[in-house]
Design a protein around this motif. Structure first.
Motif, mmCIF file in Angstrom:
data_model
loop_
_atom_site.group_PDB
_atom_site.id
_atom_site.type_symbol
_atom_site.label_atom_id
_atom_site.label_comp_id
_atom_site.label_asym_id
_atom_site.label_seq_id
_atom_site.Cartn_x
_atom_site.Cartn_y
_atom_site.Cartn_z
ATOM 1 N N TYR A 145 0.862 -1.368 0.012
ATOM 2 C CA TYR A 145 0.249 -0.268 -0.151
ATOM 3 C C TYR A 145 0.354 1.133 0.543
ATOM 4 C CZ TYR A 145 -4.147 -2.828 1.289
ATOM 5 O OH TYR A 145 -5.174 -3.604 1.247
ATOM 6 N N SER A 146 1.896 1.326 1.071
ATOM 7 C CA SER A 146 2.785 2.154 0.738
ATOM 8 C C SER A 146 3.955 2.685 -0.280
ATOM 9 C CB SER A 146 3.869 2.523 2.295
ATOM 10 O OG SER A 146 4.416 1.357 2.061
ATOM 11 N N MET A 147 4.126 1.724 -0.449
ATOM 12 C CA MET A 147 4.701 1.855 -2.528
ATOM 13 C C MET A 147 3.951 2.133 -3.766
ATOM 14 S SD MET A 147 6.547 -0.785 -4.464
ATOM 15 C CE MET A 147 8.293 -0.710 -3.504
ATOM 16 N N ILE A 148 2.124 1.565 -3.414
ATOM 17 C CA ILE A 148 1.343 2.127 -4.285
ATOM 18 C C ILE A 148 1.194 4.045 -4.214
ATOM 19 C CG2 ILE A 148 -1.047 1.408 -4.757
ATOM 20 C CD1 ILE A 148 -0.679 -1.071 -4.407
ATOM 21 N N ALA A 149 1.148 3.981 -2.552
ATOM 22 C CA ALA A 149 0.402 5.442 -2.386
ATOM 23 C C ALA A 149 1.842 6.348 -3.102
ATOM 24 C CB ALA A 149 0.903 5.849 -1.233
ATOM 25 N N ARG A 150 2.954 6.023 -2.915
ATOM 26 C CA ARG A 150 4.364 7.096 -3.372
ATOM 27 C C ARG A 150 4.359 6.512 -4.936
ATOM 28 N NH1 ARG A 150 7.188 4.306 0.161
ATOM 29 N NH2 ARG A 150 8.005 3.002 -0.579
ATOM 30 N N LYS A 151 3.760 6.291 -5.233
ATOM 31 C CA LYS A 151 3.921 5.904 -7.184
ATOM 32 C C LYS A 151 2.707 6.519 -7.501
ATOM 33 C CE LYS A 151 5.703 1.292 -7.720
ATOM 34 N NZ LYS A 151 6.839 1.854 -9.332
ATOM 35 N N MET A 152 1.618 6.456 -7.128
ATOM 36 C CA MET A 152 -0.056 7.291 -7.076
ATOM 37 C C MET A 152 0.017 8.721 -7.141
ATOM 38 S SD MET A 152 -2.128 4.682 -7.859
ATOM 39 C CE MET A 152 -3.326 5.742 -8.597
ATOM 40 N N LEU A 154 -0.968 9.540 -3.645
ATOM 41 C CA LEU A 154 -1.736 9.713 -2.545
ATOM 42 C C LEU A 154 -1.788 8.873 -1.152
ATOM 43 C CD1 LEU A 154 -4.453 7.677 -4.689
ATOM 44 C CD2 LEU A 154 -4.789 10.231 -4.899
ATOM 45 N N SER A 155 -2.434 9.822 -0.265
ATOM 46 C CA SER A 155 -2.175 8.286 1.136
ATOM 47 C C SER A 155 -2.378 7.436 0.860
ATOM 48 C CB SER A 155 -2.805 10.038 1.741
ATOM 49 O OG SER A 155 -4.907 9.179 2.164
ATOM 50 N N GLN A 156 -2.120 6.971 1.783
ATOM 51 C CA GLN A 156 -1.862 5.359 1.839
ATOM 52 C C GLN A 156 -3.307 4.887 2.865
ATOM 53 O OE1 GLN A 156 0.983 3.616 4.093
ATOM 54 N NE2 GLN A 156 -0.011 1.997 4.914
ATOM 55 N N LYS A 157 -4.574 5.921 3.251
ATOM 56 C CA LYS A 157 -5.433 6.527 3.741
ATOM 57 C C LYS A 157 -6.378 5.618 2.627
ATOM 58 C CE LYS A 157 -6.044 5.890 7.795
ATOM 59 N NZ LYS A 157 -6.706 4.421 8.400
ATOM 60 N N SER A 158 -6.062 6.289 1.247
ATOM 61 C CA SER A 158 -6.530 6.554 0.465
ATOM 62 C C SER A 158 -6.674 5.251 -0.944
ATOM 63 C CB SER A 158 -6.051 7.945 -0.503
ATOM 64 O OG SER A 158 -6.663 7.691 -2.063
ATOM 65 N N ILE A 159 -5.327 4.749 -0.843
ATOM 66 C CA ILE A 159 -5.018 3.623 -1.348
ATOM 67 C C ILE A 159 -5.167 2.444 -0.821
ATOM 68 C CG2 ILE A 159 -3.827 1.450 -1.694
ATOM 69 C CD1 ILE A 159 -2.925 4.217 -3.234
ATOM 70 N N TYR A 161 -8.628 2.560 1.110
ATOM 71 C CA TYR A 161 -10.043 3.176 0.506
ATOM 72 C C TYR A 161 -10.692 2.710 -1.009
ATOM 73 C CZ TYR A 161 -14.003 5.173 -1.399
ATOM 74 O OH TYR A 161 -15.676 5.750 -2.663
ATOM 75 N N HIS A 162 -9.584 2.634 -1.613
ATOM 76 C CA HIS A 162 -9.685 2.203 -3.111
ATOM 77 C C HIS A 162 -9.611 0.544 -3.098
ATOM 78 C CE1 HIS A 162 -9.778 6.157 -5.636
ATOM 79 N NE2 HIS A 162 -8.957 6.322 -4.779
ATOM 80 N N ILE A 163 -8.947 0.321 -2.577
ATOM 81 C CA ILE A 163 -8.450 -1.590 -2.275
ATOM 82 C C ILE A 163 -10.571 -2.185 -1.586
ATOM 83 C CG2 ILE A 163 -7.342 -3.359 -1.216
ATOM 84 C CD1 ILE A 163 -5.979 -1.810 -3.570
ATOM 85 N N SER A 164 -11.324 -1.334 -0.619
ATOM 86 C CA SER A 164 -11.831 -2.078 0.002
ATOM 87 C C SER A 164 -12.902 -1.460 -1.013
ATOM 88 C CB SER A 164 -11.710 -0.690 1.444
ATOM 89 O OG SER A 164 -13.355 -1.153 1.647
#
Length: 178
Positions: A145-152, A154-159, A161-164
């Motif tokens: 999640y943290s890697m996706i957040a950095r790449k996109m 966005l915040s980790q909470k946002s990631i 949310y999207h996964i959820s």
């Protein structure tokens, strides 16, 4: 009716200690408006109770005690709020982990059978582009999640949310197979 000396004494006390008490309270509550409110309330309580106080009461100590107790109550209330927030976050993380574990526990041969794969593909195509990309980065590409957040960016909470949201839609689409 108050005598002039009562009002004059109060004004002297106020002028001497008001700002000191505000700085004291700010040191704990970290908010000037809240600190000012506490100090104003303390002076109001002092004024209302001045005739009931014993003659040996030291007004600055009396006022400081009120301000201290208001700060303490404020901080204890914040502590309770923080615990509740942490409990809700922990529950949300547990729920998300349960959803992930449930999906991970599915048999790959069964999960990727023809009919199910069509449902998954169709469901993923219904997702908003950003949600779909985040989900695929997590589940297919294996990014954290943290890697996706950095790449996109966005915040980790946002990631989370999207996964959820993606998992929720997948669970709904696959409910007959689970």
């Amino acid at each position: 009716m108050e005598s002039f000396s009562d009002i004059q004494s109060f004004n002297l006390l106020f002028n001497e200690y008001h700002e000191r008490f505000i700085r004291f309270a700010i040191g704990y509550v970290k908010d000037r408006q809240t600190a000012e409110d506490f100090v104003s309330e303390a002076f109001a309580v002092f004024w209302e109770n001045r005739r009931l106080l014993s003659p040996d009461t030291r007004p600055p100590a009396y006022l400081m005690t009120i301000v201290k107790n208001k700060c303490l109550n404020y901080l204890q209330h914040q502590q309770v709020q923080q615990r509740v927030t942490e409990d809700l976050r922990d529950h949300s993380e547990w729920l998300l982990q349960t959803k992930i574990s449930t999906l991970e526990a599915c048999e790959p041969d069964f999960l990727f059978s023809g009919e199910i794969q069509k449902i998954i593909d169709s469901t993923l195509n219904q997702l908003p582009k950003k949600t779909r990309r985040i989900f695929l980065m997590s589940r297919v590409e294996g990014f954290s999640y943290s890697m996706i957040a950095r790449k996109m960016d966005l915040s980790q909470k946002s990631i989370e949310y999207h996964i959820s949201k993606a998992l929720e839609l997948l669970r709904e689409s696959l409910k007959d197979f689970m």
